[in-house]
Design a protein around this motif. Structure first.
Motif, mmCIF file in Angstrom:
data_model
loop_
_atom_site.group_PDB
_atom_site.id
_atom_site.type_symbol
_atom_site.label_atom_id
_atom_site.label_comp_id
_atom_site.label_asym_id
_atom_site.label_seq_id
_atom_site.Cartn_x
_atom_site.Cartn_y
_atom_site.Cartn_z
ATOM 1 N N ILE A 145 -22.604 51.038 -5.709
ATOM 2 C CA ILE A 145 -23.032 52.372 -5.261
ATOM 3 C C ILE A 145 -22.765 53.410 -6.340
ATOM 4 C CG2 ILE A 145 -20.815 52.815 -4.094
ATOM 5 C CD1 ILE A 145 -22.461 54.319 -1.961
ATOM 6 N N ALA A 163 -24.380 57.929 -3.012
ATOM 7 C CA ALA A 163 -23.399 58.366 -2.017
ATOM 8 C C ALA A 163 -23.733 59.756 -1.489
ATOM 9 C CB ALA A 163 -22.000 58.345 -2.625
ATOM 10 N N LEU A 215 -13.420 53.735 -1.135
ATOM 11 C CA LEU A 215 -14.498 54.278 -0.316
ATOM 12 C C LEU A 215 -14.205 55.731 0.064
ATOM 13 C CD1 LEU A 215 -16.461 52.339 2.338
ATOM 14 C CD2 LEU A 215 -15.752 54.675 2.818
ATOM 15 N N ILE A 243 -14.964 58.056 -2.841
ATOM 16 C CA ILE A 243 -16.406 58.234 -3.037
ATOM 17 C C ILE A 243 -16.991 59.136 -1.976
ATOM 18 C CG2 ILE A 243 -18.634 57.039 -3.018
ATOM 19 C CD1 ILE A 243 -17.139 54.610 -4.247
ATOM 20 N N ARG A 244 -16.671 58.882 -0.713
ATOM 21 C CA ARG A 244 -17.291 59.681 0.354
ATOM 22 C C ARG A 244 -16.792 61.119 0.349
ATOM 23 N NH1 ARG A 244 -13.126 61.733 3.890
ATOM 24 N NH2 ARG A 244 -12.922 60.405 5.745
ATOM 25 N N ALA A 275 -18.678 62.711 -2.356
ATOM 26 C CA ALA A 275 -20.085 62.852 -1.964
ATOM 27 C C ALA A 275 -20.319 64.058 -1.075
ATOM 28 C CB ALA A 275 -20.557 61.578 -1.260
ATOM 29 N N GLN A 299 -18.972 59.999 7.288
ATOM 30 C CA GLN A 299 -19.021 59.878 5.829
ATOM 31 C C GLN A 299 -18.697 58.442 5.402
ATOM 32 O OE1 GLN A 299 -16.681 63.993 5.829
ATOM 33 N NE2 GLN A 299 -16.604 63.015 3.836
ATOM 34 N N ASP A 300 -17.667 57.868 6.012
ATOM 35 C CA ASP A 300 -17.302 56.484 5.702
ATOM 36 C C ASP A 300 -18.397 55.526 6.157
ATOM 37 O OD1 ASP A 300 -14.366 56.973 4.887
ATOM 38 O OD2 ASP A 300 -14.485 57.927 6.843
ATOM 39 N N ILE A 348 -21.317 55.455 3.599
ATOM 40 C CA ILE A 348 -21.061 54.645 2.410
ATOM 41 C C ILE A 348 -21.013 53.165 2.771
ATOM 42 C CG2 ILE A 348 -19.529 54.251 0.465
ATOM 43 C CD1 ILE A 348 -20.926 57.042 0.572
#
Length: 307
Positions: free
Chosen positions: A15, A20, A99, A102-103, A106, A292-293, A296
């Motif tokens: 990803i 994301a 994760l 990233i989220r 994002a 959000q999780d 992703i």
């Protein structure tokens, strides 16, 4: 039943930050359309343990994340994300630390794209911990930057992060420092990614055109923003119930009368309807919500379980 497990390197391989940002944006629009069952997260040991869950009705998919948080250890965030679908037996179990980074980046990218000036090209990230790099990556994904500044009380950590991002991102000028107030003056975007319990800067340090993302404070006892900044800004939040439960920045400002609840605009409706004419400073406050999780994890499941 087959369980696919994914560590940090595998997650990053599958990803990009642009992926994301797009996925999280669509997730908040889906929330606005009423597609999710999403309980407020369970908080144990005053934020030491978190459990987040969500069900997406149209896809019959669910995500559960469990975390332990201890900022005196490294890594500070440890846990798992589990993805499942009602009609399938395969499950995905992914590293929650990666994760979450990233989220969280994002959603700042989504808010920056919505609220920052179209010509924004300079950014300061306050904090050099685990969340900071993805804040810079996300802003860069939606507003190509000419200058990035990393601020931390620990000058070695700030410079180490700046050096890493110099190598990774196509930004001409990447610097570091320890002076927060100097670092936030006259920049287009500020990202706050700290565990502070007191405001990081005075409101008058933020220029009239600046957009601020605040993602570090996730408990009522934590604060990154001064009340006066919320008074004088367009304020967008991730989700009202979560914010009123956990966001110390907003709770303090509400108690002080610096902002009223009717001025808090949720991200989903803001994406659907816009935020109106942009005439001054903007603030996005997030404590993080399960969709959000899910957003992703859905990409990871699509690319890991079905390839």
């Amino acid at each position: 039943m087959e369980i696919t497990t994914m560590g940090p390197a595998e997650i990053r391989e599958l990803i990009s930050m642009r992926d994301a940002v797009d996925a999280v944006r669509e997730g908040f629009l889906a929330l606005h359309r009423g597609e999710f069952e999403m309980p407020t997260r369970t908080v144990l040991r005053d934020g030491g343990f978190l459990v987040m869950s969500v069900h997406h009705r149209p896809s019959s998919s669910a995500m559960i994340k469990t975390l332990s948080l201890n900022f005196d250890r490294s890594p500070a965030i440890v846990g798992t994300v589990t993805w499942s679908e009602f009609g399938h037996t395969d499950h995905l179990v992914a590293d929650a630390m990666e994760l979450t980074r990233i989220r969280t980046g994002a959603v700042s990218g989504v808010a920056t794209d919505l609220m920052a000036p179209p010509e924004a090209a300079t950014c300061t990230v306050i904090g050099a911990g685990g969340q900071a790099a993805d804040q810079a990556r996300a802003v860069q994904a939606v507003r190509p930057l000419s200058r990035l500044h990393i601020v931390s009380r620990n000058s070695d950590k700030a410079e180490a992060l700046a050096a890493r991002l110099r190598e990774e991102l196509p930004i001409a000028d990447v610097t570091s420092g320890t002076d927060v107030e100097k670092g936030v003056r006259d920049v287009d975007v500020v990202c706050c990614a700290t565990t502070s319990t007191t405001p990081l800067f005075p409101a008058d340090a933020i220029a009239a055109h600046t957009h601020v993302n605040a993602i570090g404070a996730f408990r009522p006892t934590m604060r990154e923003l001064p009340d006066e900044l919320l008074t004088d800004s367009v304020v967008v939040i991730d989700e009202l119930e979560a914010i009123l439960e956990e966001a110390g920045d907003v709770l303090h400002a509400l108690d002080a009368g610096a902002v009223t609840r009717d001025r808090l605009v949720e991200l989903g409706p803001a994406l659907a309807d816009g935020i109106g004419p942009r005439t001054g400073r903007t603030v996005f406050k997030s404590v993080g919500v399960a969709l959000q999780d899910w957003a992703i994890a859905r990409i990871l499941a699509d690319r890991a379980l079905r390839r």
